[in-house]
Motif scaffolding. Structure first.
Motif, PDB file in Angstrom:
ATOM      1  N   SER A  33       0.779  -1.241   0.000  1.00 12.21           N
ATOM      2  CA  SER A  33       0.000   0.000   0.000  1.00 12.21           C
ATOM      3  C   SER A  33       0.811   1.293   0.000  1.00 12.21           C
ATOM      4  O   SER A  33       0.278   2.340  -0.346  1.00 12.21           O
ATOM      5  CB  SER A  33      -0.937   0.021   1.217  1.00 12.21           C
ATOM      6  OG  SER A  33      -0.198   0.044   2.418  1.00 12.21           O
ATOM      7  N   TRP A  38      -0.801   4.577   0.732  1.00 16.13           N
ATOM      8  CA  TRP A  38      -1.325   3.838   1.874  1.00 16.13           C
ATOM      9  C   TRP A  38      -2.849   3.647   1.781  1.00 16.13           C
ATOM     10  O   TRP A  38      -3.523   3.452   2.784  1.00 16.13           O
ATOM     11  CB  TRP A  38      -0.952   4.500   3.198  1.00 16.13           C
ATOM     12  CG  TRP A  38       0.520   4.478   3.471  1.00 16.13           C
ATOM     13  CD1 TRP A  38       1.441   5.405   3.083  1.00 16.13           C
ATOM     14  CD2 TRP A  38       1.264   3.458   4.156  1.00 16.13           C
ATOM     15  NE1 TRP A  38       2.703   5.045   3.488  1.00 16.13           N
ATOM     16  CE2 TRP A  38       2.622   3.854   4.163  1.00 16.13           C
ATOM     17  CE3 TRP A  38       0.902   2.261   4.795  1.00 16.13           C
ATOM     18  CZ2 TRP A  38       3.625   3.088   4.756  1.00 16.13           C
ATOM     19  CZ3 TRP A  38       1.898   1.500   5.402  1.00 16.13           C
ATOM     20  CH2 TRP A  38       3.244   1.907   5.368  1.00 16.13           C
ATOM     21  N   LYS A  39      -3.383   3.686   0.549  1.00 13.66           N
ATOM     22  CA  LYS A  39      -4.826   3.508   0.354  1.00 13.66           C
ATOM     23  C   LYS A  39      -5.094   2.304  -0.549  1.00 13.66           C
ATOM     24  O   LYS A  39      -4.434   2.122  -1.572  1.00 13.66           O
ATOM     25  CB  LYS A  39      -5.452   4.748  -0.295  1.00 13.66           C
ATOM     26  CG  LYS A  39      -5.432   6.001   0.569  1.00 13.66           C
ATOM     27  CD  LYS A  39      -6.074   7.167  -0.173  1.00 13.66           C
ATOM     28  CE  LYS A  39      -6.035   8.444   0.666  1.00 13.66           C
ATOM     29  NZ  LYS A  39      -6.643   9.593  -0.060  1.00 13.66           N
ATOM     30  N   SER A  41      -8.314   0.903  -2.567  1.00 12.57           N
ATOM     31  CA  SER A  41      -9.661   1.310  -2.969  1.00 12.57           C
ATOM     32  C   SER A  41     -10.664   0.162  -2.830  1.00 12.57           C
ATOM     33  O   SER A  41     -10.278  -1.011  -2.752  1.00 12.57           O
ATOM     34  CB  SER A  41      -9.643   1.799  -4.421  1.00 12.57           C
ATOM     35  OG  SER A  41      -8.797   2.926  -4.545  1.00 12.57           O
ATOM     36  N   SER A  85     -12.224  -1.694   1.791  1.00  8.50           N
ATOM     37  CA  SER A  85     -11.191  -0.720   1.445  1.00  8.50           C
ATOM     38  C   SER A  85     -10.450  -0.345   2.720  1.00  8.50           C
ATOM     39  O   SER A  85     -10.977  -0.504   3.830  1.00  8.50           O
ATOM     40  CB  SER A  85     -11.799   0.517   0.789  1.00  8.50           C
ATOM     41  OG  SER A  85     -12.623   1.227   1.701  1.00  8.50           O
ATOM     42  N   HIS A  87      -7.458   2.573   4.472  1.00  5.96           N
ATOM     43  CA  HIS A  87      -6.575   3.743   4.431  1.00  5.96           C
ATOM     44  C   HIS A  87      -5.698   3.657   5.677  1.00  5.96           C
ATOM     45  O   HIS A  87      -6.158   3.895   6.792  1.00  5.96           O
ATOM     46  CB  HIS A  87      -7.380   5.045   4.413  1.00  5.96           C
ATOM     47  CG  HIS A  87      -6.525   6.249   4.214  1.00  5.96           C
ATOM     48  ND1 HIS A  87      -7.023   7.542   4.215  1.00  5.96           N
ATOM     49  CD2 HIS A  87      -5.171   6.378   4.010  1.00  5.96           C
ATOM     50  CE1 HIS A  87      -6.036   8.390   4.019  1.00  5.96           C
ATOM     51  NE2 HIS A  87      -4.903   7.714   3.895  1.00  5.96           N
TER      52      HIS A  87
END
Length: 297
Positions: A33, A38-39, A41, A85, A87
């Motif tokens: 990530s 660092w996301k 989806s 998802s 984050h």
């Protein structure tokens, strides 16, 4: 712009399915990530269970329409088909384990089935912050599984299978310690696992309770008693809950019209679908979509 379908992946960003019944994969959260900001989806996996083990750091986690901010040591269970998802805060330390469903089929026939199968039947978060002793038992197993994935050995698949089972049993123990699920509930949910599998396969066909009872060789009254004892819901309520989950997924993650979603979910009349949705959520599907989009901005 939203897509018309929620993306399915083998692993995140890899559209092809890895056709290996003994497949498992483990990777560092940072490796997957960090170059994506660092996301991760929203997406889902058709034939993979995933387990995220957070050792430290922070993660904003979305599982279908539920969001949680997790800090510290956690395990996150993501069954096949669940839209998810993430984050992560930079420098979050953890691992993602992906497991092909066939790899666990043997476990479902063993004594461990009554612990493992219910654990993987629904998405959940397991908090380890209050019990670092259990986490200190879990983490070496994660490291050993990581080591096994690095080498091609004759007994690699078998050793990995044993390690995965041990990891799942520790997760079950911690879930019990957290009071999320009593031992009686585990037993009951494993006894009616077949019902949940049938609902998953037929909810779009709007089977009646009698249809499910006939498929399971029991009466509607007995099946409803079993369902209420395990889930505090009737069979019809479970079916409606599954329809609602899929409706929310489509409204949040796709650009399909309400009418298209209605027909996809087996409703012959979009007006009836809208009434069904409003009765369950307190708002019509169009308003739910607008509010969900505003929350994700």
């Amino acid at each position: 712009m939203k897509k018309t379908q929620i993306p399915h992946f083998g692993l995140y960003g890899e559209s092809s399915w890895i056709n290996d019944p003994e497949f498992f994969h483990i990777e560092d959260i940072e490796d997957r990530s960090s170059n994506l900001g660092w996301k991760i989806s929203p997406h889902r996996h058709a034939q993979l269970f995933q387990i995220l083990i957070l050792k430290s750091g922070q993660a904003k986690v979305q599982l279908d329409d539920q969001q949680q901010n997790l800090l510290g040591a956690w395990a996150i269970i993501v069954p096949a088909g669940v839209v998810h998802s993430f984050h992560f805060a930079p420098d979050t330390d953890g691992r993602v384990i992906s497991i092909a469903e066939p790899l666990l089929e043997d476990a479902y026939q063993e004594k461990a089935a009554r612990f493992i199968k219910p654990l993987l039947s629904q998405a959940c978060h397991i908090n380890f912050n209050g019990n670092r002793n259990n986490f200190s038992e879990l983490w070496p197993l994660i490291q050993q599984l990581e080591s096994e994935s690095s080498y091609i050995r004759e007994d690699r698949a078998l050793m990995s299978e044993y390690l995965i089972k041990a990891i799942l049993l520790i997760l079950h123990r911690q879930k019990q310690k957290n009071g999320v699920e009593s031992a009686a509930e585990v037993t009951e949910s494993s006894r009616i696992q077949r019902l949940k599998e049938l609902i998953e396969g037929h909810f779009r066909e709007h089977w009646s309770t009698q249809d499910y009872a006939q498929a399971l060789g029991t009466s509607t009254s007995r099946l409803n008693r079993l369902s209420k004892a395990s889930f505090s819901k009737s069979v019809l309520e479970l079916v409606h809950e599954r329809l609602l989950i899929e409706a929310k997924r489509s409204l949040i993650y796709t650009a399909r019209s309400v009418d298209e979603i209605s027909y996809d979910l087996g409703f012959k009349d979009p007006g009836y679908f809208s009434r069904f949705f409003k009765r369950a959520t307190g708002m019509p599907p169009g308003k739910f979509r607008v509010l969900s989009n505003q929350m994700s901005i």
